[in-house]
Design a protein around this motif. Structure first.
Motif, PDB file in Angstrom:
ATOM      1  N   MET A   1      55.718  47.001  47.855  1.00  0.00           N
ATOM      2  CA  MET A   1      54.852  46.839  46.697  1.00  0.00           C
ATOM      3  C   MET A   1      54.202  45.450  46.695  1.00  0.00           C
ATOM      4  SD  MET A   1      55.641  46.764  42.653  1.00  0.00           S
ATOM      5  CE  MET A   1      56.045  45.056  42.769  1.00  0.00           C
ATOM      6  N   ILE A   2      54.963  44.438  47.053  1.00  0.00           N
ATOM      7  CA  ILE A   2      54.440  43.081  47.066  1.00  0.00           C
ATOM      8  C   ILE A   2      53.337  42.938  48.109  1.00  0.00           C
ATOM      9  CG2 ILE A   2      55.051  40.689  47.661  1.00  0.00           C
ATOM     10  CD1 ILE A   2      57.673  41.172  46.107  1.00  0.00           C
ATOM     11  N   GLU A   3      53.459  43.659  49.216  1.00  0.00           N
ATOM     12  CA  GLU A   3      52.402  43.629  50.226  1.00  0.00           C
ATOM     13  C   GLU A   3      51.094  44.184  49.675  1.00  0.00           C
ATOM     14  OE1 GLU A   3      53.817  45.792  53.592  1.00  0.00           O
ATOM     15  OE2 GLU A   3      55.421  44.354  54.012  1.00  0.00           O
ATOM     16  N   ARG A   4      51.169  45.135  48.772  1.00  0.00           N
ATOM     17  CA  ARG A   4      49.977  45.772  48.192  1.00  0.00           C
ATOM     18  C   ARG A   4      49.547  45.137  46.871  1.00  0.00           C
ATOM     19  NH1 ARG A   4      47.550  49.232  51.621  1.00  0.00           N
ATOM     20  NH2 ARG A   4      46.562  50.023  49.761  1.00  0.00           N
ATOM     21  N   LEU A   5      50.256  44.118  46.422  1.00  0.00           N
ATOM     22  CA  LEU A   5      49.985  43.520  45.114  1.00  0.00           C
ATOM     23  C   LEU A   5      48.556  42.987  44.960  1.00  0.00           C
ATOM     24  CD1 LEU A   5      51.339  43.086  42.407  1.00  0.00           C
ATOM     25  CD2 LEU A   5      52.041  40.838  43.195  1.00  0.00           C
ATOM     26  N   PRO A   6      47.962  42.346  45.972  1.00  0.00           N
ATOM     27  CA  PRO A   6      46.570  41.907  45.783  1.00  0.00           C
ATOM     28  C   PRO A   6      45.613  43.062  45.469  1.00  0.00           C
ATOM     29  CG  PRO A   6      47.526  40.763  47.647  1.00  0.00           C
ATOM     30  CD  PRO A   6      48.514  41.814  47.223  1.00  0.00           C
ATOM     31  N   GLU A   7      45.808  44.210  46.107  1.00  0.00           N
ATOM     32  CA  GLU A   7      44.941  45.356  45.822  1.00  0.00           C
ATOM     33  C   GLU A   7      45.193  45.888  44.414  1.00  0.00           C
ATOM     34  OE1 GLU A   7      46.837  45.297  48.664  1.00  0.00           O
ATOM     35  OE2 GLU A   7      45.292  44.986  50.174  1.00  0.00           O
ATOM     36  N   PHE A   8      46.471  45.987  44.026  1.00  0.00           N
ATOM     37  CA  PHE A   8      46.792  46.413  42.664  1.00  0.00           C
ATOM     38  C   PHE A   8      46.173  45.460  41.644  1.00  0.00           C
ATOM     39  CE2 PHE A   8      50.935  48.265  44.457  1.00  0.00           C
ATOM     40  CZ  PHE A   8      50.359  49.501  44.658  1.00  0.00           C
ATOM     41  N   THR A   9      46.275  44.174  41.923  1.00  0.00           N
ATOM     42  CA  THR A   9      45.724  43.166  41.022  1.00  0.00           C
ATOM     43  C   THR A   9      44.212  43.289  40.928  1.00  0.00           C
ATOM     44  OG1 THR A   9      47.542  41.670  41.539  1.00  0.00           O
ATOM     45  CG2 THR A   9      45.590  40.689  40.550  1.00  0.00           C
ATOM     46  N   PHE A  10      43.556  43.506  42.049  1.00  0.00           N
ATOM     47  CA  PHE A  10      42.099  43.662  42.041  1.00  0.00           C
ATOM     48  C   PHE A  10      41.685  44.802  41.125  1.00  0.00           C
ATOM     49  CE2 PHE A  10      38.253  45.764  43.465  1.00  0.00           C
ATOM     50  CZ  PHE A  10      37.349  44.718  43.486  1.00  0.00           C
ATOM     51  N   PHE A  11      42.264  45.975  41.351  1.00  0.00           N
ATOM     52  CA  PHE A  11      41.840  47.147  40.579  1.00  0.00           C
ATOM     53  C   PHE A  11      42.275  47.067  39.116  1.00  0.00           C
ATOM     54  CE2 PHE A  11      41.492  48.922  44.893  1.00  0.00           C
ATOM     55  CZ  PHE A  11      40.156  49.292  44.829  1.00  0.00           C
ATOM     56  N   SER A  12      43.465  46.546  38.854  1.00  0.00           N
ATOM     57  CA  SER A  12      43.879  46.437  37.448  1.00  0.00           C
ATOM     58  C   SER A  12      43.026  45.404  36.711  1.00  0.00           C
ATOM     59  CB  SER A  12      45.362  46.104  37.341  1.00  0.00           C
ATOM     60  OG  SER A  12      45.645  44.851  37.921  1.00  0.00           O
TER      61      SER A  12
ATOM     62  N   THR B   1      45.259  36.532  48.191  1.00  0.00           N
ATOM     63  CA  THR B   1      45.321  36.860  49.610  1.00  0.00           C
ATOM     64  C   THR B   1      45.128  35.655  50.519  1.00  0.00           C
ATOM     65  OG1 THR B   1      44.418  39.022  49.057  1.00  0.00           O
ATOM     66  CG2 THR B   1      44.388  38.406  51.361  1.00  0.00           C
ATOM     67  N   PHE B   2      44.217  34.756  50.157  1.00  0.00           N
ATOM     68  CA  PHE B   2      43.855  33.670  51.062  1.00  0.00           C
ATOM     69  C   PHE B   2      44.094  32.272  50.486  1.00  0.00           C
ATOM     70  CE2 PHE B   2      40.822  37.194  51.811  1.00  0.00           C
ATOM     71  CZ  PHE B   2      41.320  37.615  53.030  1.00  0.00           C
ATOM     72  N   ILE B   3      43.610  32.016  49.289  1.00  0.00           N
ATOM     73  CA  ILE B   3      43.580  30.657  48.750  1.00  0.00           C
ATOM     74  C   ILE B   3      44.973  30.163  48.386  1.00  0.00           C
ATOM     75  CG2 ILE B   3      42.639  29.187  46.923  1.00  0.00           C
ATOM     76  CD1 ILE B   3      40.250  31.211  46.819  1.00  0.00           C
ATOM     77  N   SER B   4      45.682  30.904  47.573  1.00  0.00           N
ATOM     78  CA  SER B   4      47.011  30.490  47.108  1.00  0.00           C
ATOM     79  C   SER B   4      48.096  31.446  47.581  1.00  0.00           C
ATOM     80  CB  SER B   4      47.029  30.412  45.575  1.00  0.00           C
ATOM     81  OG  SER B   4      46.061  29.531  45.096  1.00  0.00           O
TER      82      SER B   4
ATOM     83  N   ILE C   1      33.256  40.155  39.809  1.00  0.00           N
ATOM     84  CA  ILE C   1      33.363  38.785  40.331  1.00  0.00           C
ATOM     85  C   ILE C   1      34.768  38.241  40.119  1.00  0.00           C
ATOM     86  CG2 ILE C   1      32.587  36.401  39.948  1.00  0.00           C
ATOM     87  CD1 ILE C   1      29.772  37.610  39.465  1.00  0.00           C
ATOM     88  N   PHE C   2      35.292  38.379  38.904  1.00  0.00           N
ATOM     89  CA  PHE C   2      36.630  37.846  38.636  1.00  0.00           C
ATOM     90  C   PHE C   2      37.688  38.553  39.470  1.00  0.00           C
ATOM     91  CE2 PHE C   2      40.631  38.040  36.220  1.00  0.00           C
ATOM     92  CZ  PHE C   2      40.974  36.699  36.338  1.00  0.00           C
ATOM     93  N   SER C   3      37.582  39.856  39.614  1.00  0.00           N
ATOM     94  CA  SER C   3      38.563  40.602  40.410  1.00  0.00           C
ATOM     95  C   SER C   3      38.505  40.187  41.873  1.00  0.00           C
ATOM     96  CB  SER C   3      38.317  42.098  40.282  1.00  0.00           C
ATOM     97  OG  SER C   3      38.476  42.508  38.949  1.00  0.00           O
TER      98      SER C   3
END
Length: 185
Positions: A140-151, A107-110, A97-99
């Motif tokens: 890398m910045i384009e993929r940062l939301p995915e990296f953040t999700f998994f980390s 990606t969307f809100i902020s 849930i948090f991820s």
């Protein structure tokens, strides 16, 4: 049949507990946004952030223990390994849930807020980087939301499992003298 009821009760309690823990962590995420961009002095902002983080940290520990104790009180057959499994379910659910919320936030809100921060960082560091490095940073910045999700998912799950292990050692309390029978003379 009774084992199925215990498993279903464990998943129900774990999912509800995980949802609450995930909501607490998500609330912390959104409450901490204004602290980083406000016009208040840095010391006050850092102090407020620290207090907010401490409240989230202590609250999550308390809530996991609360749901474990609630599960044990509802099921007399629950032992330490069952409460540990419940804690693992809560850790997995809350991490998911948090991820997902942090991914949606980036990606969307902020998204504009994060884009401004990345642009500011790139401008400050542009003199120290060549064009290849700048292009790699942009990718890398384009993929940062995915990296953040998994980390976030991996970190929160591991943290929750360790916390569940620690808390489950004493829930339910083990009576070391339960099988003690004094010598009859």
């Amino acid at each position: 049949m009774e084992q199925n009821v215990i498993q279903r009760n464990m998943w129900n309690t774990g999912a509800v507990g995980g949802a609450v823990l995930g909501a607490v962590s998500a609330a912390y995420l959104f409450l901490s946004h204004p602290l980083g961009s406000s016009e208040m002095p840095v010391f006050i902002s850092m102090l407020a952030s620290g207090v907010l983080w401490l409240a989230k940290f202590a609250g999550c520990i308390f809530l996991m223990g609360f749901f474990m104790k609630k599960f044990v009180s509802a099921d007399s057959n629950a032992d330490n390994s069952a409460t540990f499994r419940l804690g693992m379910i809560m850790a997995f659910t809350s991490a998911l849930i948090f991820s997902a919320v942090s991914y949606a936030d980036m990606t969307f809100i902020s998204a504009d807020r994060y884009a401004e921060q990345f642009d500011m960082i790139m401008q400050q560091m542009s003199s120290a980087m060549d064009t290849n490095t700048m292009n790699a940073m942009d990718r890398m910045i384009e993929r940062l939301p995915e990296f953040t999700f998994f980390s976030n998912f991996i970190y929160c799950t591991l943290y929750g499992i360790v916390l569940a292990y620690i808390l489950s050692r004493n829930i339910p309390r083990i009576d070391p003298f339960a099988n003690y029978k004094p010598d009859e003379q």
